[in-house]
Design a protein around this motif. Structure first.
Motif, PDB file in Angstrom:
ATOM      1  N   ALA A  87     -20.090   2.539 -25.178  1.00 16.19           N
ATOM      2  CA  ALA A  87     -18.867   2.622 -24.382  1.00 16.19           C
ATOM      3  C   ALA A  87     -18.941   3.748 -23.367  1.00 16.19           C
ATOM      4  CB  ALA A  87     -17.654   2.828 -25.288  1.00 16.19           C
ATOM      5  N   SER A  88     -18.273   3.540 -22.230  1.00 17.35           N
ATOM      6  CA  SER A  88     -18.158   4.590 -21.210  1.00 17.35           C
ATOM      7  C   SER A  88     -16.932   5.426 -21.551  1.00 17.35           C
ATOM      8  CB  SER A  88     -18.010   3.962 -19.820  1.00 17.35           C
ATOM      9  OG  SER A  88     -19.126   3.197 -19.487  1.00 17.35           O
ATOM     10  N   PHE A  89     -17.130   6.384 -22.426  1.00 16.65           N
ATOM     11  CA  PHE A  89     -16.016   7.204 -22.931  1.00 16.65           C
ATOM     12  C   PHE A  89     -16.378   8.676 -22.791  1.00 16.65           C
ATOM     13  CE2 PHE A  89     -13.670   9.499 -26.197  1.00 16.65           C
ATOM     14  CZ  PHE A  89     -12.385   9.001 -26.039  1.00 16.65           C
ATOM     15  N   ASN A  90     -15.434   9.470 -22.271  1.00 18.24           N
ATOM     16  CA  ASN A  90     -15.718  10.904 -22.143  1.00 18.24           C
ATOM     17  C   ASN A  90     -14.527  11.787 -22.489  1.00 18.24           C
ATOM     18  OD1 ASN A  90     -14.011  10.643 -19.940  1.00 18.24           O
ATOM     19  ND2 ASN A  90     -15.577  11.062 -18.398  1.00 18.24           N
TER      20      ASN A  90
ATOM     21  N   PHE B  85     -21.644  -3.831 -21.944  1.00 17.70           N
ATOM     22  CA  PHE B  85     -21.260  -3.854 -23.355  1.00 17.70           C
ATOM     23  C   PHE B  85     -20.001  -3.033 -23.588  1.00 17.70           C
ATOM     24  CE2 PHE B  85     -21.989  -3.447 -27.993  1.00 17.70           C
ATOM     25  CZ  PHE B  85     -22.150  -4.789 -28.267  1.00 17.70           C
ATOM     26  N   HIS B  86     -19.734  -2.116 -22.698  1.00 20.11           N
ATOM     27  CA  HIS B  86     -18.485  -1.352 -22.769  1.00 20.11           C
ATOM     28  C   HIS B  86     -17.281  -2.290 -22.774  1.00 20.11           C
ATOM     29  CE1 HIS B  86     -15.323   1.529 -21.734  1.00 20.11           C
ATOM     30  NE2 HIS B  86     -15.007   0.742 -20.713  1.00 20.11           N
TER      31      HIS B  86
ATOM     32  N   LEU C 287     -12.850  -4.644 -29.106  1.00 27.70           N
ATOM     33  CA  LEU C 287     -13.057  -4.357 -30.522  1.00 27.70           C
ATOM     34  C   LEU C 287     -12.472  -3.016 -30.935  1.00 27.70           C
ATOM     35  CD1 LEU C 287     -16.809  -5.445 -30.799  1.00 27.70           C
ATOM     36  CD2 LEU C 287     -14.781  -6.825 -31.267  1.00 27.70           C
ATOM     37  N   TYR C 288     -12.197  -2.165 -29.960  1.00 26.92           N
ATOM     38  CA  TYR C 288     -11.770  -0.789 -30.269  1.00 26.92           C
ATOM     39  C   TYR C 288     -10.456  -0.465 -29.556  1.00 26.92           C
ATOM     40  CZ  TYR C 288     -11.688   4.321 -30.325  1.00 26.92           C
ATOM     41  OH  TYR C 288     -11.307   5.622 -30.495  1.00 26.92           O
ATOM     42  N   ILE C 289      -9.482  -0.010 -30.309  1.00 25.30           N
ATOM     43  CA  ILE C 289      -8.209   0.433 -29.747  1.00 25.30           C
ATOM     44  C   ILE C 289      -7.907   1.808 -30.337  1.00 25.30           C
ATOM     45  CG2 ILE C 289      -5.712   0.038 -29.707  1.00 25.30           C
ATOM     46  CD1 ILE C 289      -7.067  -1.896 -27.928  1.00 25.30           C
ATOM     47  N   ASP C 290      -7.460   2.742 -29.498  1.00 21.61           N
ATOM     48  CA  ASP C 290      -7.084   4.055 -30.017  1.00 21.61           C
ATOM     49  C   ASP C 290      -5.569   4.231 -29.924  1.00 21.61           C
ATOM     50  OD1 ASP C 290      -6.563   4.530 -27.366  1.00 21.61           O
ATOM     51  OD2 ASP C 290      -7.988   6.175 -27.150  1.00 21.61           O
ATOM     52  N   GLN C 291      -5.104   5.385 -30.338  1.00 20.46           N
ATOM     53  CA  GLN C 291      -3.663   5.633 -30.399  1.00 20.46           C
ATOM     54  C   GLN C 291      -3.009   5.693 -29.022  1.00 20.46           C
ATOM     55  OE1 GLN C 291      -2.518   8.675 -33.489  1.00 20.46           O
ATOM     56  NE2 GLN C 291      -4.735   8.976 -33.571  1.00 20.46           N
ATOM     57  N   ASP C 292      -3.807   5.961 -27.982  1.00 20.35           N
ATOM     58  CA  ASP C 292      -3.241   6.097 -26.643  1.00 20.35           C
ATOM     59  C   ASP C 292      -3.068   4.759 -25.934  1.00 20.35           C
ATOM     60  OD1 ASP C 292      -3.159   8.871 -26.889  1.00 20.35           O
ATOM     61  OD2 ASP C 292      -5.240   9.074 -26.220  1.00 20.35           O
ATOM     62  N   SER C 293      -3.699   3.696 -26.436  1.00 19.42           N
ATOM     63  CA  SER C 293      -3.569   2.388 -25.807  1.00 19.42           C
ATOM     64  C   SER C 293      -2.212   1.773 -26.145  1.00 19.42           C
ATOM     65  CB  SER C 293      -4.682   1.452 -26.272  1.00 19.42           C
ATOM     66  OG  SER C 293      -5.943   1.912 -25.822  1.00 19.42           O
ATOM     67  N   PRO C 294      -1.601   1.059 -25.203  1.00 18.37           N
ATOM     68  CA  PRO C 294      -0.314   0.403 -25.483  1.00 18.37           C
ATOM     69  C   PRO C 294      -0.439  -0.540 -26.672  1.00 18.37           C
ATOM     70  CG  PRO C 294      -0.827   0.324 -23.132  1.00 18.37           C
ATOM     71  CD  PRO C 294      -2.057   0.829 -23.823  1.00 18.37           C
TER      72      PRO C 294
ATOM     73  N   THR D  42     -13.961   8.101 -34.567  1.00 18.59           N
ATOM     74  CA  THR D  42     -13.905   6.750 -33.997  1.00 18.59           C
ATOM     75  C   THR D  42     -14.332   6.754 -32.536  1.00 18.59           C
ATOM     76  OG1 THR D  42     -11.545   6.917 -33.386  1.00 18.59           O
ATOM     77  CG2 THR D  42     -12.059   6.084 -35.587  1.00 18.59           C
ATOM     78  N   HIS D  43     -14.013   7.829 -31.808  1.00 14.56           N
ATOM     79  CA  HIS D  43     -14.479   7.938 -30.424  1.00 14.56           C
ATOM     80  C   HIS D  43     -16.006   7.993 -30.373  1.00 14.56           C
ATOM     81  CE1 HIS D  43     -10.458   8.238 -29.156  1.00 14.56           C
ATOM     82  NE2 HIS D  43     -10.301   9.542 -29.162  1.00 14.56           N
ATOM     83  N   PHE D  44     -16.624   8.713 -31.298  1.00 11.65           N
ATOM     84  CA  PHE D  44     -18.085   8.800 -31.339  1.00 11.65           C
ATOM     85  C   PHE D  44     -18.708   7.436 -31.656  1.00 11.65           C
ATOM     86  CE2 PHE D  44     -18.141  13.579 -31.868  1.00 11.65           C
ATOM     87  CZ  PHE D  44     -18.966  13.806 -30.787  1.00 11.65           C
ATOM     88  N   ILE D  45     -18.068   6.653 -32.523  1.00 11.35           N
ATOM     89  CA  ILE D  45     -18.564   5.299 -32.809  1.00 11.35           C
ATOM     90  C   ILE D  45     -18.515   4.459 -31.539  1.00 11.35           C
ATOM     91  CG2 ILE D  45     -18.118   3.171 -34.090  1.00 11.35           C
ATOM     92  CD1 ILE D  45     -16.990   4.943 -36.364  1.00 11.35           C
ATOM     93  N   PHE D  46     -17.398   4.515 -30.847  1.00 13.55           N
ATOM     94  CA  PHE D  46     -17.213   3.806 -29.579  1.00 13.55           C
ATOM     95  C   PHE D  46     -18.292   4.223 -28.579  1.00 13.55           C
ATOM     96  CE2 PHE D  46     -14.093   3.281 -25.816  1.00 13.55           C
ATOM     97  CZ  PHE D  46     -14.277   1.912 -25.746  1.00 13.55           C
ATOM     98  N   PHE D  47     -18.538   5.517 -28.488  1.00  9.38           N
ATOM     99  CA  PHE D  47     -19.482   6.094 -27.533  1.00  9.38           C
ATOM    100  C   PHE D  47     -20.922   5.700 -27.840  1.00  9.38           C
ATOM    101  CE2 PHE D  47     -22.269   9.791 -26.567  1.00  9.38           C
ATOM    102  CZ  PHE D  47     -22.121   9.853 -25.194  1.00  9.38           C
ATOM    103  N   VAL D  48     -21.344   5.818 -29.109  1.00  9.49           N
ATOM    104  CA  VAL D  48     -22.750   5.592 -29.454  1.00  9.49           C
ATOM    105  C   VAL D  48     -23.127   4.117 -29.353  1.00  9.49           C
ATOM    106  CG1 VAL D  48     -22.478   5.255 -31.961  1.00  9.49           C
ATOM    107  CG2 VAL D  48     -24.571   6.308 -31.062  1.00  9.49           C
TER     108      VAL D  48
END
Length: 214
Positions: free
Chosen positions: A57-60, A158-159, A165-172, A48-54
């Motif tokens: 998104a500014s994700f590292n 666009f990030h 649209l994207y939430i991960d487990q670390d987000s509140p 899911t992080h790779f989907i967000f990234f491609v």
């Protein structure tokens, strides 16, 4: 009767290559619910992080195993058009993390076609930031989704759209947006206005002036 949605973006396929040129992941996606399943620590969140990234998104904040990959491809359908995005995975020598603002490469065709492009088609590269002579990849995505480009504000990329649209487990759990430490109310409001189709440039500039005055 077919229910048509405007300004839509669907992921059709995700392909990830390792540094050795081997396929790390290659799966189709479908309109509707897609479930990625596996054991704990098997890489579900990384996908899911790779989907967000491609998608821009500014994700590292990737796990070490993800840093062993060289590129990620996404075949996307956007407002009925099929195109492919490629984003390289570049490691910063200073931080040891993936470059979160690396360019996106666009190919106006399917992923399969993009791997061996015909002579009349080619990849186009767009950087994270807009330059005087070239659009940013956010500009390209906004234009093709028929979303207004916010003028005079570098933070509405666009990030920011993807954060809603994207939430991960670390987000509140109480947060609608993907969590970021330095976040502003005006940014969140502007993203909401853009997606709801009620964005107004004059109102936005008035909000900005009020924010500075306070």
């Amino acid at each position: 009767k077919v229910n048509t949605m405007h300004n839509n973006l669907f992921l059709k396929r995700l392909l990830i290559y390792t540094n050795e040129g081997l396929v790390a992941y290659d799966e189709p996606f479908y309109k509707g619910v897609n479930i990625i399943r596996g054991d704990n620590s098997s890489g579900k969140s990384t996908i899911t992080h790779f989907i967000f990234f491609v998608l821009g998104a500014s994700f590292n904040d990737f796990v070490p195993e993800a840093r062993q990959c060289q590129s990620v491809y996404a075949e996307v359908e956007m407002n009925g058009a099929i195109f492919t995005i490629k984003r390289n995975i570049e490691i910063s020598e200073k931080t040891g993390k993936i470059n979160s603002q690396i360019a996106l490469n666009f190919f106006w065709g399917s992923l399969e076609e993009s791997l061996t492009p015909p002579k009349d088609k080619y990849w186009q590269k767009f950087e994270f930031n807009t330059s005087p002579n070239k659009k940013s990849f956010s500009n390209v995505l906004f234009e093709n989704l028929d979303i207004p480009i916010v003028k005079g504000e570098n933070n509405i990329t666009f990030h920011q759209i993807l954060r809603l649209l994207y939430i991960d487990q670390d987000s509140p759990t109480s947060s609608l947006f993907y969590f970021e430490q330095f976040d502003s109310q005006i940014t969140r409001e502007t993203v909401s206005d853009l997606l709801l189709g009620v964005y107004n440039q004059n109102l936005y500039e008035s909000k900005r002036r009020l924010d500075v005055a306070q």
